[in-house]
Write a protein that holds these residues in place. Structure first.
Motif, PDB file in Angstrom:
ATOM      1  N   ILE A  62       0.842  -1.215   0.000  1.00 49.97           N
ATOM      2  CA  ILE A  62       0.000   0.000   0.000  1.00 49.97           C
ATOM      3  C   ILE A  62       0.872   1.259   0.000  1.00 49.97           C
ATOM      4  CG2 ILE A  62      -1.650   1.320   1.384  1.00 49.97           C
ATOM      5  CD1 ILE A  62      -2.736  -1.463   2.313  1.00 49.97           C
ATOM      6  N   LEU A  63       1.880   1.269   0.854  1.00 47.14           N
ATOM      7  CA  LEU A  63       2.773   2.433   0.924  1.00 47.14           C
ATOM      8  C   LEU A  63       3.499   2.639  -0.404  1.00 47.14           C
ATOM      9  CD1 LEU A  63       4.305   2.050   4.495  1.00 47.14           C
ATOM     10  CD2 LEU A  63       2.821   3.881   3.694  1.00 47.14           C
ATOM     11  N   THR A  64       3.891   1.580  -1.011  1.00 46.35           N
ATOM     12  CA  THR A  64       4.577   1.678  -2.301  1.00 46.35           C
ATOM     13  C   THR A  64       3.671   2.316  -3.338  1.00 46.35           C
ATOM     14  OG1 THR A  64       5.841  -0.292  -1.767  1.00 46.35           O
ATOM     15  CG2 THR A  64       5.796   0.370  -4.069  1.00 46.35           C
ATOM     16  N   CYS A  65       2.435   1.906  -3.352  1.00 45.48           N
ATOM     17  CA  CYS A  65       1.496   2.463  -4.323  1.00 45.48           C
ATOM     18  C   CYS A  65       1.244   3.947  -4.058  1.00 45.48           C
ATOM     19  CB  CYS A  65       0.175   1.699  -4.263  1.00 45.48           C
ATOM     20  SG  CYS A  65       0.320   0.011  -4.842  1.00 45.48           S
ATOM     21  N   VAL A  66       1.150   4.304  -2.781  1.00 43.88           N
ATOM     22  CA  VAL A  66       0.811   5.685  -2.451  1.00 43.88           C
ATOM     23  C   VAL A  66       1.993   6.614  -2.721  1.00 43.88           C
ATOM     24  CG1 VAL A  66       0.287   7.198  -0.530  1.00 43.88           C
ATOM     25  CG2 VAL A  66      -0.971   5.070  -0.790  1.00 43.88           C
ATOM     26  N   LEU A  67       3.170   6.217  -2.293  1.00 42.08           N
ATOM     27  CA  LEU A  67       4.338   7.093  -2.371  1.00 42.08           C
ATOM     28  C   LEU A  67       5.148   6.895  -3.638  1.00 42.08           C
ATOM     29  CD1 LEU A  67       5.526   6.747   1.323  1.00 42.08           C
ATOM     30  CD2 LEU A  67       4.222   8.611   0.329  1.00 42.08           C
ATOM     31  N   TRP A  68       4.662   6.204  -4.553  1.00 44.37           N
ATOM     32  CA  TRP A  68       5.462   5.852  -5.730  1.00 44.37           C
ATOM     33  C   TRP A  68       5.827   7.097  -6.525  1.00 44.37           C
ATOM     34  CZ3 TRP A  68       8.456   2.415  -7.894  1.00 44.37           C
ATOM     35  CH2 TRP A  68       8.703   2.494  -9.270  1.00 44.37           C
ATOM     36  N   LYS A  77       5.650  10.375  -5.839  1.00 42.50           N
ATOM     37  CA  LYS A  77       6.291  11.530  -5.234  1.00 42.50           C
ATOM     38  C   LYS A  77       7.675  11.203  -4.679  1.00 42.50           C
ATOM     39  CE  LYS A  77       2.207  14.176  -3.969  1.00 42.50           C
ATOM     40  NZ  LYS A  77       1.425  14.741  -2.864  1.00 42.50           N
ATOM     41  N   ARG A  78       7.810  10.082  -4.047  1.00 42.60           N
ATOM     42  CA  ARG A  78       9.039   9.797  -3.311  1.00 42.60           C
ATOM     43  C   ARG A  78       9.906   8.718  -3.965  1.00 42.60           C
ATOM     44  NH1 ARG A  78       8.921  11.405   2.165  1.00 42.60           N
ATOM     45  NH2 ARG A  78       7.684  13.295   2.263  1.00 42.60           N
ATOM     46  N   ILE A  79       9.292   7.679  -4.336  1.00 47.70           N
ATOM     47  CA  ILE A  79      10.064   6.508  -4.741  1.00 47.70           C
ATOM     48  C   ILE A  79      10.596   6.640  -6.157  1.00 47.70           C
ATOM     49  CG2 ILE A  79       9.972   4.014  -5.093  1.00 47.70           C
ATOM     50  CD1 ILE A  79       7.773   3.961  -2.945  1.00 47.70           C
ATOM     51  N   LYS A  80       9.732   7.056  -7.050  1.00 51.21           N
ATOM     52  CA  LYS A  80      10.152   7.135  -8.442  1.00 51.21           C
ATOM     53  C   LYS A  80      11.292   8.130  -8.656  1.00 51.21           C
ATOM     54  CE  LYS A  80       8.612   7.658 -13.136  1.00 51.21           C
ATOM     55  NZ  LYS A  80       7.807   8.498 -14.015  1.00 51.21           N
ATOM     56  N   PRO A  81      11.271   9.316  -8.024  1.00 50.82           N
ATOM     57  CA  PRO A  81      12.412  10.219  -8.246  1.00 50.82           C
ATOM     58  C   PRO A  81      13.736   9.628  -7.796  1.00 50.82           C
ATOM     59  CG  PRO A  81      10.570  11.432  -7.327  1.00 50.82           C
ATOM     60  CD  PRO A  81      10.203   9.987  -7.283  1.00 50.82           C
ATOM     61  N   ILE A  82      13.679   8.718  -6.804  1.00 52.58           N
ATOM     62  CA  ILE A  82      14.920   8.112  -6.323  1.00 52.58           C
ATOM     63  C   ILE A  82      15.319   6.941  -7.219  1.00 52.58           C
ATOM     64  CG2 ILE A  82      15.988   6.889  -4.377  1.00 52.58           C
ATOM     65  CD1 ILE A  82      14.060   8.513  -2.571  1.00 52.58           C
ATOM     66  N   VAL A  83      14.343   6.161  -7.550  1.00 46.85           N
ATOM     67  CA  VAL A  83      14.629   4.956  -8.326  1.00 46.85           C
ATOM     68  C   VAL A  83      14.923   5.303  -9.784  1.00 46.85           C
ATOM     69  CG1 VAL A  83      13.627   2.799  -9.157  1.00 46.85           C
ATOM     70  CG2 VAL A  83      13.229   3.513  -6.814  1.00 46.85           C
ATOM     71  N   TRP A  84      14.132   6.282 -10.309  1.00 45.80           N
ATOM     72  CA  TRP A  84      14.263   6.621 -11.729  1.00 45.80           C
ATOM     73  C   TRP A  84      14.282   8.140 -11.833  1.00 45.80           C
ATOM     74  CZ3 TRP A  84      15.285   3.267 -15.535  1.00 45.80           C
ATOM     75  CH2 TRP A  84      15.189   3.703 -16.846  1.00 45.80           C
TER      76      TRP A  84
END
Lengths: 461, 186
Positions: A258-264, A266-273
């Motif tokens: 759930i957290l991955t889907c919500v923060l993808w 804004k937070r996760i994608k800029p770091i990962v990609w």
């Protein structure tokens, strides 16, 4: 007379014997009587009592009149040629040590001295083992199986030692649905998962010679053993610790998803990609924005209202070296300071302005700022963002000249700049407005960084 | 007339020679040419499952240790398990075993002795008859001096017989192994 009597006697005798041979019988059933079936079968048991062996024979037809029948065995015997079996109810039995155990024997059914029927048999080929005993079943919780063990007297014998065992088991409610397992040892493991839970089972075992020289028949079944399989709850009782851990793991994984889907986004994608940075925008962000109304931009059109002086070149001057040897100019008086400032302001500012770069000096390079001509000076107070906004330059440049003014009054030690570059003189020339600034303050030595002016190029004038 | 009589006499002599001379010669030579044994237990099952068990049981009963004389007996000097003579050796040895029944050591001893002897003979299936020399009696005609000496002599004889028996059984085992090895590796 005598001769006549003898003749009659002989005739009578002949008549009697002829009538007997012709089949005449007093008992009419004899003509239709079928011969008795004296077929028989035998089995042997070796070392049944110490070193004694036994032989047991029985007629196949129990209805045969066995009143005067006898059984005799001849051949393959020690010290004797033949032995007679003893009658025991409907069977004929002998127990002896005199079996040679090599070669064939002849077993005959005798009626008196006459042999009715005979069979050639080998004592070692009609062996019937003794039945197993002490059958037990133990449940092993750790292994989740049932260990079936039994014992046999043949383990201690010297001849028939190697047997093949047949273990048969069934669920008590399923009659005649026996499961069989063959084995040569006296232990067997039945897996719990192959048995019905909470059911009653029956198990029994029998033996037969393994066929390597000794052959024969199956022994009698051992006494049955009954056991009950343990109850299991549905899929089975789970360890509570394991249950708790599995539930926690499930919820943790769900929360993570759930957290991955919500923060993808804004937070996760800029770091990962991360997006590839635009250098202009990045620099705009990095540069400190001036306080008021300062336009920081690399768009040349923003500088249309500014006069830009082109820098043609940079020359090194030797007299800078002499400066460090103590020939500091006297401190300027206030009037001269005002003149200097005013002079600066009186010039075609903002048509002229100095493009100053932070520069370094040689270790003992003197520093000198002369009025009327802006030279390369120690610009401690040089603002980090030299605003091209020409309207408010007065304030900023006053800060610059304060630095310039201060520098001659300081001691030699303070004059030393932090940068180890050679002193340079900037020659300023008015540049038509609209022209981008081209400055290339290259020094004889390599510069360790790229200046702001190197982002744009001087277009052909 | 005389010539005719002489010729008749010579013919009779020749006939006499052929009638009364050669047959005895044949009879003398016959034992050396006969004694044909057919070994039936070449697979080894009978020996392994029956005979070897009884031989081992006899060894356990004997238990005389290693104090037997090292010199070979006359029987073993004379008969050995040579090539192509294995069956004959076993035949003679099996018959020799029966002489030890007289020792009457125990019922179990006699039983296994008979099994080895009779079993071997059964497996060999020899057609010819072999005459065994009668063992020379030791001191039967000599006068017995006293009971103690007699007892000692008996004990000594028993000891010697047991040693000979053990040696004989060893030779039989070796000979059987040789036969079975030959059957596996033709």
């Amino acid at each position: 007379m005598t001769i006549l009597g003898t003749a009659f006697g002989m005739a009578f005798y002949l008549l009697h014997s002829v009538s007997g041979e012709s089949g005449y019988a007093q008992n009419g059933d004899l003509e239709d009587a079928e011969p008795d079936d004296y077929s028989f079968s035998c089995y042997s048991q070796l070392e049944v009592n110490g070193s004694q062996h036994s032989l047991t024979c029985a007629l196949d037809d129990p209805d045969v009149n066995s009143t005067n029948l006898e059984f005799e065995i001849c051949g393959a015997l020690l010290e004797v040629n033949c032995l007679n079996l003893n009658k025991l109810q409907d069977m004929y039995f002998i127990r002896t040590k005199k079996f040679l155990l090599i070669g064939d024997s002849e077993i005959c059914v005798k009626l008196g001295q006459k042999s009715i029927t005979c069979k050639i048999m080998n004592i070692v080929k009609i062996v019937k083992p003794e039945p197993p005993f002490d059958l037990r079943v133990v449940y092993r919780e750790g292994a989740n199986d049932f260990l079936v063990t039994f014992n046999t007297s043949h383990l201690k014998k010297i001849y028939v030692k190697d047997l093949l065992h047949d273990v048969a088991y069934r669920q008590e409610k399923n009659e005649n649905n026996w499961m069989n397992v063959n084995l040569s040892s006296t232990k067997l493991a039945l897996l719990q998962r192959k048995l019905q839970s909470g059911a009653m089972y029956e198990v029994k075992v029998r033996s037969i010679p393994d066929g390597n020289y000794f052959e024969g028949y199956w022994s009698a079944w051992s006494p049955s053993y009954h056991f009950r399989t343990p109850e299991t709850n549905g899929t089975g009782k789970m360890d509570p610790v394991l249950q708790t851990v599995s539930i926690l793991s499930f919820f943790s994984v769900a929360l993570l998803v759930i957290l991955t889907c919500v923060l993808w986004k804004k937070r996760i994608k800029p770091i990962v990609w991360p997006n590839l940075p635009d250098h202009k925008k990045t620099l705009e962000q990095l540069c400190k924005k001036p306080k008021k109304n300062l336009n920081v931009s690399f768009n040349p059109e923003s500088f249309l209202d500014c006069q830009i002086h082109k820098v043609d070149g940079i020359q090194a001057r030797d007299e800078v070296e002499n400066f460090l040897q103590g020939t500091f100019p006297p401190p300027l008086e206030e009037s001269e300071k005002q003149k200097l400032v005013g002079g600066v302001q009186g010039t075609s500012w903002p048509s002229e302005h100095a493009v100053l770069t932070p520069e370094t000096f040689r270790g003992d390079s003197p520093l000198r700022c002369l009025p009327g001509n802006v030279r390369a000076c120690n610009i401690h107070e040089l603002p980090s963002s030299r605003s091209p906004n020409c309207r408010d330059d007065g304030k900023n440049w006053s800060r610059v000249y304060q630095g310039l003014l201060l520098s001659p009054g300081t001691t030699n030690g303070a004059l030393l700049p932090p940068f180890p570059f050679q002193s340079e003189i900037v020659t300023l020339n008015p540049v038509p407005q609209g022209q981008p600034i081209l400055t290339s303050l290259g020094s004889s030595q390599e510069e360790a960084y790229v200046t702001m002016s190197s982002f744009s190029k001087i277009s052909e004038l | 007339m005389i010539t005719l009589a002489y010729s008749y006499l010579m013919l009779d002599l020749v006939s006499f020679r052929y009638i009364f001379g050669i047959p005895p010669l044949i009879l003398v030579l016959l034992p050396a040419a006969s004694s044909d044994c057919d070994i039936e237990g070449r697979k080894g099952n009978e020996y392994e499952k029956v005979l070897m068990i009884s031989i081992n049981r006899l060894d356990n009963v004997i238990e005389i240790g290693s104090n037997c004389p090292t010199n070979e007996s006359n029987f073993l000097k004379k008969h050995s398990c040579d090539d192509n003579k294995e069956a004959m050796f076993l035949y003679r040895a099996a018959r020799k075993l029966k002489q030890f029944l007289k020792m009457n050591i125990s019922e179990d001893f006699n039983l296994h002795l008979l099994i080895v002897s009779e079993g071997t003979l059964k497996l060999l299936n020899c057609t010819g008859k072999v005459k065994e020399r009668k063992a020379p009696s030791q001191g039967e005609g000599q006068p017995i001096k006293n009971l103690e000496e007699n007892k000692l002599l008996k004990e000594q004889k028993k000891w010697n017989d047991l040693c000979f028996l053990r040696r004989l059984l060893e030779k039989m085992k070796t000979c059987w192994n040789k036969i079975l090895r030959g059957a596996k590796d033709p």
